[in-house]
Design a protein around this motif. Structure first.
Motif, PDB file in Angstrom:
ATOM      1  N   ASP A 183       0.789  -1.234   0.000  1.00 40.56           N
ATOM      2  CA  ASP A 183       0.000   0.000   0.000  1.00 40.56           C
ATOM      3  C   ASP A 183       0.826   1.291   0.000  1.00 40.56           C
ATOM      4  OD1 ASP A 183      -2.298   1.480  -0.034  1.00 40.56           O
ATOM      5  OD2 ASP A 183      -2.573   1.459   2.146  1.00 40.56           O
ATOM      6  N   PRO A 184       1.775   1.443  -0.950  1.00 38.91           N
ATOM      7  CA  PRO A 184       2.526   2.702  -1.009  1.00 38.91           C
ATOM      8  C   PRO A 184       1.687   3.776  -1.691  1.00 38.91           C
ATOM      9  CG  PRO A 184       3.229   1.246  -2.767  1.00 38.91           C
ATOM     10  CD  PRO A 184       2.162   0.511  -2.026  1.00 38.91           C
ATOM     11  N   PRO A 185       1.952   5.059  -1.403  1.00 44.06           N
ATOM     12  CA  PRO A 185       1.153   6.109  -2.046  1.00 44.06           C
ATOM     13  C   PRO A 185       1.510   6.310  -3.533  1.00 44.06           C
ATOM     14  CG  PRO A 185       2.799   7.064  -0.590  1.00 44.06           C
ATOM     15  CD  PRO A 185       2.877   5.596  -0.387  1.00 44.06           C
ATOM     16  N   VAL A 186       2.724   5.865  -3.939  1.00 46.27           N
ATOM     17  CA  VAL A 186       3.132   6.020  -5.342  1.00 46.27           C
ATOM     18  C   VAL A 186       3.430   4.624  -5.917  1.00 46.27           C
ATOM     19  CG1 VAL A 186       4.815   7.066  -6.921  1.00 46.27           C
ATOM     20  CG2 VAL A 186       4.261   8.213  -4.773  1.00 46.27           C
ATOM     21  N   VAL A 187       2.954   4.366  -7.135  1.00 47.02           N
ATOM     22  CA  VAL A 187       3.321   3.104  -7.778  1.00 47.02           C
ATOM     23  C   VAL A 187       3.923   3.393  -9.146  1.00 47.02           C
ATOM     24  CG1 VAL A 187       1.674   1.577  -6.611  1.00 47.02           C
ATOM     25  CG2 VAL A 187       0.984   2.770  -8.694  1.00 47.02           C
ATOM     26  N   VAL A 188       4.925   2.580  -9.501  1.00 45.59           N
ATOM     27  CA  VAL A 188       5.522   2.663 -10.833  1.00 45.59           C
ATOM     28  C   VAL A 188       5.366   1.282 -11.456  1.00 45.59           C
ATOM     29  CG1 VAL A 188       7.652   3.046 -12.135  1.00 45.59           C
ATOM     30  CG2 VAL A 188       7.171   4.427 -10.109  1.00 45.59           C
ATOM     31  N   LEU A 189       4.635   1.205 -12.544  1.00 40.96           N
ATOM     32  CA  LEU A 189       4.385  -0.086 -13.196  1.00 40.96           C
ATOM     33  C   LEU A 189       5.111  -0.100 -14.524  1.00 40.96           C
ATOM     34  CD1 LEU A 189       0.526  -0.384 -12.600  1.00 40.96           C
ATOM     35  CD2 LEU A 189       2.394  -0.984 -11.075  1.00 40.96           C
ATOM     36  N   ASP A 190       5.995  -1.076 -14.691  1.00 43.82           N
ATOM     37  CA  ASP A 190       6.738  -1.151 -15.942  1.00 43.82           C
ATOM     38  C   ASP A 190       6.306  -2.387 -16.706  1.00 43.82           C
ATOM     39  OD1 ASP A 190       8.465  -1.039 -18.010  1.00 43.82           O
ATOM     40  OD2 ASP A 190      10.277  -1.438 -16.857  1.00 43.82           O
ATOM     41  N   GLU A 191       5.463  -2.193 -17.703  1.00 42.32           N
ATOM     42  CA  GLU A 191       5.032  -3.270 -18.584  1.00 42.32           C
ATOM     43  C   GLU A 191       4.444  -4.441 -17.828  1.00 42.32           C
ATOM     44  OE1 GLU A 191       7.943  -4.263 -21.416  1.00 42.32           O
ATOM     45  OE2 GLU A 191       8.021  -2.230 -22.179  1.00 42.32           O
ATOM     46  N   ALA A 192       3.614  -4.165 -16.858  1.00 42.18           N
ATOM     47  CA  ALA A 192       2.997  -5.237 -16.097  1.00 42.18           C
ATOM     48  C   ALA A 192       2.096  -6.088 -16.979  1.00 42.18           C
ATOM     49  CB  ALA A 192       2.194  -4.650 -14.939  1.00 42.18           C
ATOM     50  N   THR A 193       1.739  -5.588 -18.125  1.00 41.53           N
ATOM     51  CA  THR A 193       0.808  -6.338 -18.976  1.00 41.53           C
ATOM     52  C   THR A 193       1.482  -6.943 -20.201  1.00 41.53           C
ATOM     53  OG1 THR A 193       0.336  -4.338 -20.208  1.00 41.53           O
ATOM     54  CG2 THR A 193      -1.143  -4.861 -18.403  1.00 41.53           C
ATOM     55  N   ALA A 194       2.801  -6.719 -20.342  1.00 37.56           N
ATOM     56  CA  ALA A 194       3.439  -7.020 -21.622  1.00 37.56           C
ATOM     57  C   ALA A 194       3.435  -8.491 -22.019  1.00 37.56           C
ATOM     58  CB  ALA A 194       4.877  -6.507 -21.608  1.00 37.56           C
ATOM     59  N   ARG A 240      -5.648  -7.793 -21.042  1.00 43.15           N
ATOM     60  CA  ARG A 240      -6.815  -6.975 -20.649  1.00 43.15           C
ATOM     61  C   ARG A 240      -7.120  -7.181 -19.159  1.00 43.15           C
ATOM     62  NH1 ARG A 240      -8.416  -7.379 -25.895  1.00 43.15           N
ATOM     63  NH2 ARG A 240      -9.257  -9.479 -25.669  1.00 43.15           N
ATOM     64  N   ASP A 241      -7.024  -8.465 -18.709  1.00 41.24           N
ATOM     65  CA  ASP A 241      -7.254  -8.742 -17.279  1.00 41.24           C
ATOM     66  C   ASP A 241      -6.232  -8.007 -16.420  1.00 41.24           C
ATOM     67  OD1 ASP A 241      -9.259 -10.361 -18.057  1.00 41.24           O
ATOM     68  OD2 ASP A 241      -8.154 -12.254 -17.790  1.00 41.24           O
ATOM     69  N   LEU A 242      -4.984  -8.057 -16.892  1.00 36.36           N
ATOM     70  CA  LEU A 242      -3.935  -7.401 -16.107  1.00 36.36           C
ATOM     71  C   LEU A 242      -4.109  -5.893 -16.102  1.00 36.36           C
ATOM     72  CD1 LEU A 242      -0.701  -9.410 -16.898  1.00 36.36           C
ATOM     73  CD2 LEU A 242      -1.930  -9.233 -14.738  1.00 36.36           C
ATOM     74  N   GLU A 243      -4.620  -5.375 -17.212  1.00 35.62           N
ATOM     75  CA  GLU A 243      -4.882  -3.930 -17.267  1.00 35.62           C
ATOM     76  C   GLU A 243      -5.855  -3.537 -16.179  1.00 35.62           C
ATOM     77  OE1 GLU A 243      -4.729  -3.162 -21.783  1.00 35.62           O
ATOM     78  OE2 GLU A 243      -6.134  -1.700 -20.941  1.00 35.62           O
ATOM     79  N   GLN A 244      -6.893  -4.383 -16.027  1.00 40.01           N
ATOM     80  CA  GLN A 244      -7.880  -4.097 -14.973  1.00 40.01           C
ATOM     81  C   GLN A 244      -7.242  -4.202 -13.595  1.00 40.01           C
ATOM     82  OE1 GLN A 244     -11.148  -6.759 -15.607  1.00 40.01           O
ATOM     83  NE2 GLN A 244     -11.783  -5.693 -17.456  1.00 40.01           N
ATOM     84  N   ALA A 245      -6.380  -5.249 -13.431  1.00 45.04           N
ATOM     85  CA  ALA A 245      -5.714  -5.434 -12.138  1.00 45.04           C
ATOM     86  C   ALA A 245      -4.848  -4.228 -11.820  1.00 45.04           C
ATOM     87  CB  ALA A 245      -4.866  -6.707 -12.186  1.00 45.04           C
ATOM     88  N   ALA A 246      -4.101  -3.769 -12.839  1.00 48.47           N
ATOM     89  CA  ALA A 246      -3.235  -2.612 -12.634  1.00 48.47           C
ATOM     90  C   ALA A 246      -4.066  -1.384 -12.312  1.00 48.47           C
ATOM     91  CB  ALA A 246      -2.386  -2.386 -13.885  1.00 48.47           C
ATOM     92  N   ALA A 247      -5.238  -1.271 -12.970  1.00 52.95           N
ATOM     93  CA  ALA A 247      -6.112  -0.115 -12.715  1.00 52.95           C
ATOM     94  C   ALA A 247      -6.562  -0.109 -11.256  1.00 52.95           C
ATOM     95  CB  ALA A 247      -7.317  -0.162 -13.658  1.00 52.95           C
ATOM     96  N   ALA A 248      -6.807  -1.328 -10.684  1.00 57.00           N
ATOM     97  CA  ALA A 248      -7.218  -1.418  -9.273  1.00 57.00           C
ATOM     98  C   ALA A 248      -6.115  -0.878  -8.375  1.00 57.00           C
ATOM     99  CB  ALA A 248      -7.523  -2.873  -8.918  1.00 57.00           C
ATOM    100  N   LEU A 249      -4.881  -1.125  -8.784  1.00 53.78           N
ATOM    101  CA  LEU A 249      -3.752  -0.678  -7.974  1.00 53.78           C
ATOM    102  C   LEU A 249      -3.528   0.828  -8.113  1.00 53.78           C
ATOM    103  CD1 LEU A 249      -1.375  -1.671  -6.221  1.00 53.78           C
ATOM    104  CD2 LEU A 249      -0.054  -1.896  -8.315  1.00 53.78           C
ATOM    105  N   VAL A 250      -3.711   1.311  -9.330  1.00 50.01           N
ATOM    106  CA  VAL A 250      -3.436   2.729  -9.612  1.00 50.01           C
ATOM    107  C   VAL A 250      -4.487   3.637  -8.956  1.00 50.01           C
ATOM    108  CG1 VAL A 250      -3.437   4.425 -11.493  1.00 50.01           C
ATOM    109  CG2 VAL A 250      -2.149   2.284 -11.742  1.00 50.01           C
ATOM    110  N   ALA A 251      -5.726   3.126  -8.850  1.00 46.53           N
ATOM    111  CA  ALA A 251      -6.828   3.966  -8.346  1.00 46.53           C
ATOM    112  C   ALA A 251      -6.473   4.581  -6.995  1.00 46.53           C
ATOM    113  CB  ALA A 251      -8.093   3.112  -8.229  1.00 46.53           C
ATOM    114  N   GLY A 252      -6.574   5.902  -6.905  1.00 44.73           N
ATOM    115  CA  GLY A 252      -6.354   6.601  -5.634  1.00 44.73           C
ATOM    116  C   GLY A 252      -4.885   6.797  -5.315  1.00 44.73           C
ATOM    117  N   ARG A 253      -3.979   6.418  -6.207  1.00 42.22           N
ATOM    118  CA  ARG A 253      -2.542   6.615  -5.943  1.00 42.22           C
ATOM    119  C   ARG A 253      -1.929   7.480  -7.029  1.00 42.22           C
ATOM    120  NH1 ARG A 253      -1.735   1.917  -2.551  1.00 42.22           N
ATOM    121  NH2 ARG A 253      -3.374   0.551  -3.278  1.00 42.22           N
ATOM    122  N   THR A 254      -0.690   7.910  -6.773  1.00 41.11           N
ATOM    123  CA  THR A 254       0.096   8.565  -7.802  1.00 41.11           C
ATOM    124  C   THR A 254       0.764   7.435  -8.597  1.00 41.11           C
ATOM    125  OG1 THR A 254       0.549  10.216  -6.126  1.00 41.11           O
ATOM    126  CG2 THR A 254       1.881  10.317  -8.158  1.00 41.11           C
TER     127      THR A 254
END
Ligand SMILES: Nc1ncnc2c1ncn2[C@@H]1O[C@H](COP(=O)(O)OP(=O)(O)OP(=O)(O)O)[C@@H](O)[C@H]1O
Length: 597
Positions: A512-523, A531-545
């Motif tokens: 639960d860090p306030p900032v996330v950096v995602l590098d090609e988590a869906t590649a 597409r599933d991973l995109e949604q998963a990443a979106a769940a993580l990004v929501a409410g964070r920088t």
């Protein structure tokens, strides 16, 4: 995070950057430190070895007395002396066995301690140092060098016991008569000269033997692997000739090494003959002068004879001891890398924004891959980074995530209390501020639970399940035979690339860090998995920088702003709509993407 272009510790070996290699003194100090952690075992190893040495020395001394008793016709002394001799044999054997066991156990403990210490220090090596020396050097020290050192432990125990026996025997000699002890020392110059002649030649000869054996193995393997080609072109005969030639070379190398070894053994035998002759001659003279008894000379001669074994052990182990010493120097060398300086605690306060100023980076001098980037991601917003392969996106993401410092420039984190340079936080603190999913997610051997908890120890099973569900892993985790207890990692329950990415995302969600950096988590997930991973990443990004390196442009479109990176520079920056309207590189990428999907 601020850094200058020269801010990198470097040690070199023939010009190539390596981690430090300890000097002999530093290696011994490292070994001493490890030994001092086991004072009781050290004391008992020394005591038991000394007692075993006393047993070894006592036998010839009693036999010498026996000779004197026989010569004097003192029959009443014979039985007690025989009993003492037999008791010394048993005493020596029992303590030798106990000493060997204790010393080997102590050695194994010390090796385990060193392995732990070097591993802990290796894990703490700063990424800027790792980047410079490469991870291969550190990996071979933690694995091969430690193994070589561990393999030398039984030998070290034997050498220690042999050396102790030699010292105790020297005391035994002196107790018989100092002149006999002096006669015995004639062997040392011969040993010295033989060793000086043998050691420098032995290393290269053995290395040549190993090399030619490896070459022969290679030729044999090649022939076997290429068997069908060998048959197809009727190459059996020339191939057999190649194997025969390689075998002859190995044989010649082995013969050369063996010849040297036999020469060395002969010189040792000569030294022993010389020593024995010297003792007998001196003994003859001393008996004649009435200074010693025949029994004492017998004792000295037998004592010397008993020394052949331990002396041989010590002399023949020089090679192996040198090799173990070289491994120890490399192991201890890792502990010489200065640990990162402890930084004052600075917890984050509320939402966190991220600012990169004047970022530049090169891996190889003269080839900058990030060439001056200024970037700002206000708290709670997301920035997508897009661009061609090799443009510098991963490097930029790594710098912004504080994984390694830039060659120049700085990364600032901004919260309610002001801004802090990433370089002023230690590695653990950085991970409380910024979480990163990189292209290389590792699944550690262990249970699935441990693998997720790795990033957030102390979370409950319910929290782990919730995180896995949030990243879309709920269904496959529920279908696992042992649920969270399922063993994953090398050789265990296999996970797909998409599942591994989901684990990485779940770890971050729990941390639960306030900032996330995602590098090609869906590649690597294929298009439906992506597409599933995109949604998963979106769940993580929501409410964070968030900084998201996006290969799929739908992921970029979902971000508040998009930076197009080309050749180490940000060439376009704006919202999806702005950049499409701009009609530049992003617009081209988008129209190509829209046509394909
Ligand atoms: N560890 C490294 N050592 C040396 N050069 C590197 C290293 N990592 C990346 N590079 C080089 O730096 C340049 C930028 O690489 P980077 O991975 O940052 O680009 P990218 O835009 O993320 O590419 P991709 O989309 O293919 O991952 C490339 O030329 C790459 O070969």
């Amino acid at each position: 995070m601020s850094a200058t272009l020269t801010d990198r510790p470097v040690w070199t070996d023939h010009g190539a950057p390596v981690l430090p290699i300890a000097t002999s003194r530093q290696s011994l100090a490292g070994l001493g430190r490890a030994l001092r952690k086991h004072p009781a075992e050290c004391a008992s190893a020394v005591l038991l070895t000394l007692l075993a040495g006393v047993g070894v020395v006592a036998v010839p001394l009693f036999l010498g007395r026996l000779v004197d008793a026989v010569r004097a016709g003192a029959r009443q002394d014979l039985v007690p002396l025989l009993a003492f001799t037999a008791a010394s044999v048993v005493f020596g054997a029992v303590f030798a066995a106990l000493a060997q066991r204790t010393t080997e156990r102590l050695g194994a403990r010390v090796a385990a301690d060193l392995r732990e210490e070097v591993l802990a220090r290796a894990l703490g090596v700063e990424s800027r140092v790792l980047e410079r020396v490469g991870s291969g050097d550190i990996a071979s020290r933690v694995t091969e060098d430690v193994e070589n050192f561990v393999a030398a432990v039984p030998l070290a125990a034997t050498v220690f016991s042999a050396a102790t026996t030699i010292v105790v025997s020297a005391a035994g000699f002196a107790s018989v008569d100092w002149r006999l002890a002096l006669a015995f020392t004639v062997v040392f110059p011969v040993y010295w000269v033989s060793l000086r002649a043998y050691l420098p030649k032995a290393g290269p000869l053995y290395a040549a033997e190993r090399r030619s054996a490896a070459d022969r193995g290679q030729v044999v393997l090649e022939s076997l692997h290429g068997l069908s080609t060998v048959h197809a072109y009727d190459m059996a005969e020339p191939q057999t000739r190649r194997v025969a030639a390689a075998s002859e070379r190995t044989l010649a190398a082995a013969t050369r090494a063996l010849r040297l070894f036999i020469l060395f053994m002969k010189s040792m035998n000569a030294a022993e003959a010389l020593g024995l002759s010297a003792i007998l001659l001196a003994g003859y003279w001393l008996v004649d002068a009435g200074a010693v008894t025949v029994g004492e000379v017998t004792a000295a001669a037998l004592l010397f004879h008993r020394l052949f074994d331990p002396l041989g052990t010590v002399l023949l182990s020089f090679d192996d001891v040198q090799r173990a010493g070289a491994a120890l120097a490399r192991i201890v060398g890792v502990t010489l890398v200065p640990p990162p300086e402890p930084k004052p605690d600075r917890p984050h306060d509320g939402p966190v924004g991220i600012v990169g100023r004047g970022l530049r980076h090169f891996y190889d001098e003269g080839h900058e891959v990030v060439r001056g980037i200024d970037v700002e991601v206000p708290a709670g917003t997301s920035l997508a980074v897009v661009g061609a392969s090799g443009a510098g996106k991963t490097t930029l993401a790594g710098i912004l995530a504080g994984v390694f410092p830039p060659s120049a420039g700085s990364t600032l984190l901004v919260d309610a209390r002001g801004s802090v340079d990433v370089g002023d936080l230690d590695a653990g603190q950085v991970r409380d501020w910024i979480g990163m999913v990189s292209q290389e997610t590792h699944v550690f051997a262990g249970s699935l639970r441990d693998d997720v908890l790795f990033a957030a120890p102390g979370s409950t099973d319910a929290e782990v399940h919730a995180a896995l569900r949030a990243v879309g892993a709920g269904a496959w985790v529920a279908a696992l035979p042992d649920g969270l207890d399922t063993a994953v990692g090398a050789g265990e329950h296999p996970l797909t690339a998409a599942q591994v990415q989901q684990l990485a995302l779940a770890r971050l969600l729990l941390r639960d860090p306030p900032v996330v950096v995602l590098d090609e988590a869906t590649a690597e997930a294929g298009s439906s998995g992506a597409r599933d991973l995109e949604q998963a990443a979106a769940a993580l990004v929501a409410g964070r920088t968030a900084v998201v390196v996006a290969h799929r442009l739908t992921q970029a479109r979902a971000c508040d702003r998009i930076a197009v990176v080309a050749d180490g520079l940000v060439v376009e920056l704006g919202t999806h709509d702005d950049l499409v309207a701009l009609g530049g590189r992003y617009a081209d990428l988008w129209s190509a993407w829209s046509r394909r999907y």
